[in-house]
Design a protein around this motif. Structure first.
Motif, PDB file in Angstrom:
ATOM      1  N   UNK A 262       0.845  -1.208   0.000  1.00 42.43           N
ATOM      2  CA  UNK A 262       0.000   0.000   0.000  1.00 42.43           C
ATOM      3  C   UNK A 262       0.879   1.257   0.000  1.00 42.43           C
ATOM      4  N   UNK A 263       1.909   1.237   0.832  1.00 38.73           N
ATOM      5  CA  UNK A 263       2.767   2.428   0.940  1.00 38.73           C
ATOM      6  C   UNK A 263       3.549   2.657  -0.355  1.00 38.73           C
ATOM      7  N   UNK A 264       4.120   1.597  -0.880  1.00 40.49           N
ATOM      8  CA  UNK A 264       4.897   1.723  -2.113  1.00 40.49           C
ATOM      9  C   UNK A 264       4.007   2.192  -3.272  1.00 40.49           C
ATOM     10  N   UNK A 265       2.814   1.603  -3.339  1.00 39.08           N
ATOM     11  CA  UNK A 265       1.870   1.921  -4.423  1.00 39.08           C
ATOM     12  C   UNK A 265       1.485   3.403  -4.422  1.00 39.08           C
ATOM     13  N   UNK A 266       1.018   3.919  -3.277  1.00 40.27           N
ATOM     14  CA  UNK A 266       0.593   5.340  -3.303  1.00 40.27           C
ATOM     15  C   UNK A 266       1.776   6.266  -3.571  1.00 40.27           C
ATOM     16  N   UNK A 267       2.935   5.914  -3.013  1.00 44.84           N
ATOM     17  CA  UNK A 267       4.104   6.773  -3.264  1.00 44.84           C
ATOM     18  C   UNK A 267       4.463   6.789  -4.749  1.00 44.84           C
ATOM     19  N   UNK A 268       4.427   5.617  -5.372  1.00 44.17           N
ATOM     20  CA  UNK A 268       4.827   5.543  -6.789  1.00 44.17           C
ATOM     21  C   UNK A 268       3.841   6.287  -7.698  1.00 44.17           C
ATOM     22  N   UNK A 269       2.540   6.179  -7.418  1.00 44.11           N
ATOM     23  CA  UNK A 269       1.610   6.876  -8.320  1.00 44.11           C
ATOM     24  C   UNK A 269       1.667   8.387  -8.102  1.00 44.11           C
ATOM     25  N   UNK A 270       1.901   8.811  -6.874  1.00 44.20           N
ATOM     26  CA  UNK A 270       2.034  10.257  -6.627  1.00 44.20           C
ATOM     27  C   UNK A 270       3.313  10.770  -7.300  1.00 44.20           C
ATOM     28  N   UNK A 271       4.395   9.988  -7.191  1.00 45.38           N
ATOM     29  CA  UNK A 271       5.653  10.386  -7.838  1.00 45.38           C
ATOM     30  C   UNK A 271       5.462  10.485  -9.347  1.00 45.38           C
ATOM     31  N   UNK A 310       6.824  15.495   0.034  1.00 47.06           N
ATOM     32  CA  UNK A 310       7.017  15.025   1.408  1.00 47.06           C
ATOM     33  C   UNK A 310       6.464  13.606   1.580  1.00 47.06           C
ATOM     34  N   UNK A 311       5.281  13.383   1.025  1.00 42.14           N
ATOM     35  CA  UNK A 311       4.650  12.060   1.154  1.00 42.14           C
ATOM     36  C   UNK A 311       5.476  11.001   0.410  1.00 42.14           C
ATOM     37  N   UNK A 312       6.000  11.373  -0.746  1.00 41.39           N
ATOM     38  CA  UNK A 312       6.786  10.418  -1.535  1.00 41.39           C
ATOM     39  C   UNK A 312       8.099  10.080  -0.825  1.00 41.39           C
ATOM     40  N   UNK A 313       8.689  11.064  -0.140  1.00 40.74           N
ATOM     41  CA  UNK A 313      10.050  10.892   0.404  1.00 40.74           C
ATOM     42  C   UNK A 313      10.127  10.367   1.831  1.00 40.74           C
ATOM     43  N   UNK A 314       9.017  10.343   2.557  1.00 49.64           N
ATOM     44  CA  UNK A 314       9.100   9.964   3.979  1.00 49.64           C
ATOM     45  C   UNK A 314       8.306   8.709   4.299  1.00 49.64           C
ATOM     46  N   UNK A 315       8.861   7.855   5.197  1.00 55.26           N
ATOM     47  CA  UNK A 315       8.111   6.637   5.553  1.00 55.26           C
ATOM     48  C   UNK A 315       6.823   6.973   6.298  1.00 55.26           C
ATOM     49  N   UNK A 316       5.778   6.195   6.037  1.00 54.62           N
ATOM     50  CA  UNK A 316       4.522   6.392   6.768  1.00 54.62           C
ATOM     51  C   UNK A 316       4.726   5.866   8.202  1.00 54.62           C
ATOM     52  N   UNK A 361      -0.194  15.117  15.600  1.00 50.44           N
ATOM     53  CA  UNK A 361       0.769  14.295  16.324  1.00 50.44           C
ATOM     54  C   UNK A 361       1.930  13.833  15.452  1.00 50.44           C
ATOM     55  N   UNK A 362       1.626  13.137  14.354  1.00 55.01           N
ATOM     56  CA  UNK A 362       2.711  12.577  13.530  1.00 55.01           C
ATOM     57  C   UNK A 362       3.107  13.489  12.371  1.00 55.01           C
ATOM     58  N   UNK A 363       2.181  14.314  11.918  1.00 59.43           N
ATOM     59  CA  UNK A 363       2.433  15.224  10.778  1.00 59.43           C
ATOM     60  C   UNK A 363       2.908  14.473   9.536  1.00 59.43           C
ATOM     61  N   UNK A 364       2.350  13.326   9.287  1.00 58.27           N
ATOM     62  CA  UNK A 364       2.667  12.533   8.088  1.00 58.27           C
ATOM     63  C   UNK A 364       1.619  11.417   7.941  1.00 58.27           C
ATOM     64  N   UNK A 365       1.583  10.739   6.789  1.00 56.55           N
ATOM     65  CA  UNK A 365       0.614   9.648   6.651  1.00 56.55           C
ATOM     66  C   UNK A 365       0.836   8.557   7.703  1.00 56.55           C
ATOM     67  N   UNK A 366      -0.263   7.957   8.126  1.00 56.29           N
ATOM     68  CA  UNK A 366      -0.223   6.982   9.215  1.00 56.29           C
ATOM     69  C   UNK A 366      -0.927   5.704   8.755  1.00 56.29           C
ATOM     70  N   UNK A 367      -0.358   4.542   9.113  1.00 56.18           N
ATOM     71  CA  UNK A 367      -1.081   3.278   8.887  1.00 56.18           C
ATOM     72  C   UNK A 367      -1.462   2.715  10.250  1.00 56.18           C
ATOM     73  N   UNK A 368      -2.762   2.631  10.479  1.00 52.92           N
ATOM     74  CA  UNK A 368      -3.256   2.064  11.742  1.00 52.92           C
ATOM     75  C   UNK A 368      -3.653   0.610  11.502  1.00 52.92           C
ATOM     76  N   UNK A 369      -3.282  -0.261  12.452  1.00 51.52           N
ATOM     77  CA  UNK A 369      -3.559  -1.694  12.264  1.00 51.52           C
ATOM     78  C   UNK A 369      -4.264  -2.296  13.481  1.00 51.52           C
ATOM     79  N   UNK A 370      -4.702  -3.525  13.318  1.00 50.77           N
ATOM     80  CA  UNK A 370      -5.241  -4.327  14.418  1.00 50.77           C
ATOM     81  C   UNK A 370      -6.368  -3.635  15.184  1.00 50.77           C
TER      82      UNK A 370
END
Ligand code: 4AD
Length: 478
Positions: A262-271, A310-316, A361-370
């Motif tokens: 999911x992270x790789x996919x959104x970053x690549x299409x935005x790039x 920023x979204x493309x260059x930083x880990x979620x 809080x994080x000021x970047x995309x977040x993946x919430x799980x579980x």
């Protein structure tokens, strides 16, 4: 193929060569020495300037050259005398394909509100803002197909008409050919759907996931990209009744792999959009800056291109639902009772909670799980504690949830138990349950709301402005 488009002509070296322009008039300006026509054919944000001499054409002809009229212009491509463009066209002939009466044509060259433009959705693609959005939308769709093709996925066409509720949320549009004024009845008075077209109740799909899983259990990696329909009465800037969803589904992927994809996919299409939509993104960036120019400096949003890079260059940021609840419980707005909705383990996070986590809080995309099993769909794999499921939501600044997905429950008994628990009739999805009987495998997938992605990339505030003809409660005009 076909005539050269304005985008191509603008990139051609001017050598007095003959060119033909076809497009719609954006503006006409007359000075003592010349008449300037700005023409646009939608191939680019930039207009081409065509210049005529005063007296070269009859007053009648020039009267019909108004904003919105469609023209064919013959002329020579020359170096531009003015600033703002490198080439222009010296007009030799004008043919008016179609005039646009200035007293009736609503798109005169002035600022129109987005609300007004929604009322003229048949014409709004002719504005700079909407043509830029539509071109970016196209590029993103292309990037999606390219990404999955390059990564060994097969495009699976899942049905638009189904007889199941993939999300189990009951938000479906019914599909029927029965005469609503003369409904056939069974002996006990219920509607007799045996007489309906499919011989049963049918609806528009809310998600291609269930059929997508069948594909993944044969082809390993598939994706869908199609329209989905939700009859939820949500009048928000994030919801449509008809939206496009991309749903990859992968055999042998566990939750971690799902998050990585999911992270790789959104970053690549935005790039990809950053690389291929520079002019349109620059235009939208200036538009946003203009919209916010009266706000104090500290309340203005970061420039669009900077936000995307920023979204493309930083880990979620990745964390569990339980960790997110802890952060919210310790947060200032919770302690100061500023949240409208209460916080506690088990709640369905509301958008104010998601916004706090992502934007403050994080000021970047977040993946919430579980997440707790009670607030998630029946098909998600149960964690060992029996309380949470292997769900993941990707949350984006300004958008909220952009992706929802999970590892799927691959154990037949556990899945059947959940189906009963949420009140789905197992008979309606017997074929889905059978994949767990025959050669079941760990597998995962997710759904990306395409319009939410387009919203993020274009910076548009309302989802109704990133799809050509939006469908929402009380609106299906165009
Ligand atoms: O979270 P949702 O409901 O998940 C599913 O439909 C799963 N079957 C996906 C899967 O695992 N294959 O929806 C997925 C995404 C959301 O994150 C959101 O981006 C978008 O679809 N979405 C909407 N977009 C516009 N209007 C709506 N009404 C939407 N509902 C969901």
């Amino acid at each position: 193929m076909g005539p050269l488009q304005i985008k191509e002509i603008l990139q051609t070296a001017p050598e007095n060569q003959a060119v033909t322009l076809k497009g719609w008039v954006r503006t006409k300006r007359e000075s003592k020495n010349a008449i300037f026509i700005a023409l646009n054919d939608g191939s680019t944000i930039h207009n081409i300037q065509a210049v005529a001499e005063p007296g070269q054409f009859s007053p009648e002809l020039l009267l019909s050259v108004t904003t919105g009229a469609c023209l064919k212009i013959e002329g020579q491509l020359v170096e531009s005398q003015g600033s703002g463009q490198t080439v222009e066209v010296k007009i030799t002939d004008i043919l008016v394909y179609g005039a646009a009466d200035p007293d009736a044509y609503p798109l005169q060259p002035k600022k129109h509100s987005l609300e007004f433009l929604r009322e003229i959705a048949h014409l709004r693609p002719r504005t700079n803002t909407f043509s830029a959005i539509l071109r970016i939308r196209h590029v993103l769709a292309f990037a999606v197909h390219q990404y999955y093709n390059d990564n060994g996925f097969f495009y699976l066409h899942t049905p638009v008409i189904t007889a199941s509720d993939a999300e189990g949320a009951g938000e479906m549009f019914r599909v029927t050919t029965l005469d609503l004024n003369k409904l056939p009845r069974t002996e006990d008075g219920a509607i007799n759907f045996k007489e309906d077209f499919f011989g049963r109740e049918a609806n528009l799909t809310v998600s291609g996931q269930l059929e997508g899983e069948l594909g993944a259990m044969a082809l390993s990696k598939i994706y869908t990209f199609g329209p989905t329909f939700r009859a939820e009465n949500s009048n928000t800037t994030r919801h449509l009744a008809e939206f496009w969803m991309i749903e990859p589904e992968m055999a042998f992927f566990e939750l971690e792999d799902n998050m990585d994809l999911a992270e790789d996919f959104v970053k690549k299409v935005i790039a990809y959009a950053l690389e291929h939509c520079k002019d349109d993104l620059n235009f939208l960036q200036s538009r946003l800056a203009e919209e916010e120019k009266n706000k104090p400096q500290n309340e203005r949003s970061i420039p669009l291109l900077e936000k995307l890079s920023f979204v493309v260059d930083n880990p979620f940021e990745r964390l569990t639902y339980t960790e997110a609840i802890d952060i919210l419980l310790k947060s200032k707005p919770h302690k100061e009772k500023k949240f409208q909705y209460p916080v506690g383990w088990g709640i369905d996070l509301s958008s104010e909670h998601e916004r706090y986590l992502v934007e403050k809080h994080f000021k970047k995309p977040v993946i919430l799980t579980n997440y707790p099993r009670e607030i998630k769909s029946f098909y998600m794999k149960l964690d060992e504690d029996g309380k949470t499921v292997r769900a993941m939501d990707v949350l984006f600044p300004g958008i909220g949830e952009i992706i929802g997905g999970s590892q799927r429950e691959d154990n037949y008994e556990k899945l059947l138990e959940r189906v009963h628990e949420v009140g789905i009739d197992p008979q309606t999805i017997w074929w889905y349950l059978e994949t767990r009987k025959f050669g079941t495998a760990p597998h995962s997938g997710f759904g990306l709301g395409f319009e939410r992605l387009v919203q993020f990339v274009t910076g548009m505030g309302n989802i109704r402005d990133v799809i050509p003809f939006p469908r929402y409660p009380k609106s299906a005009e165009f």
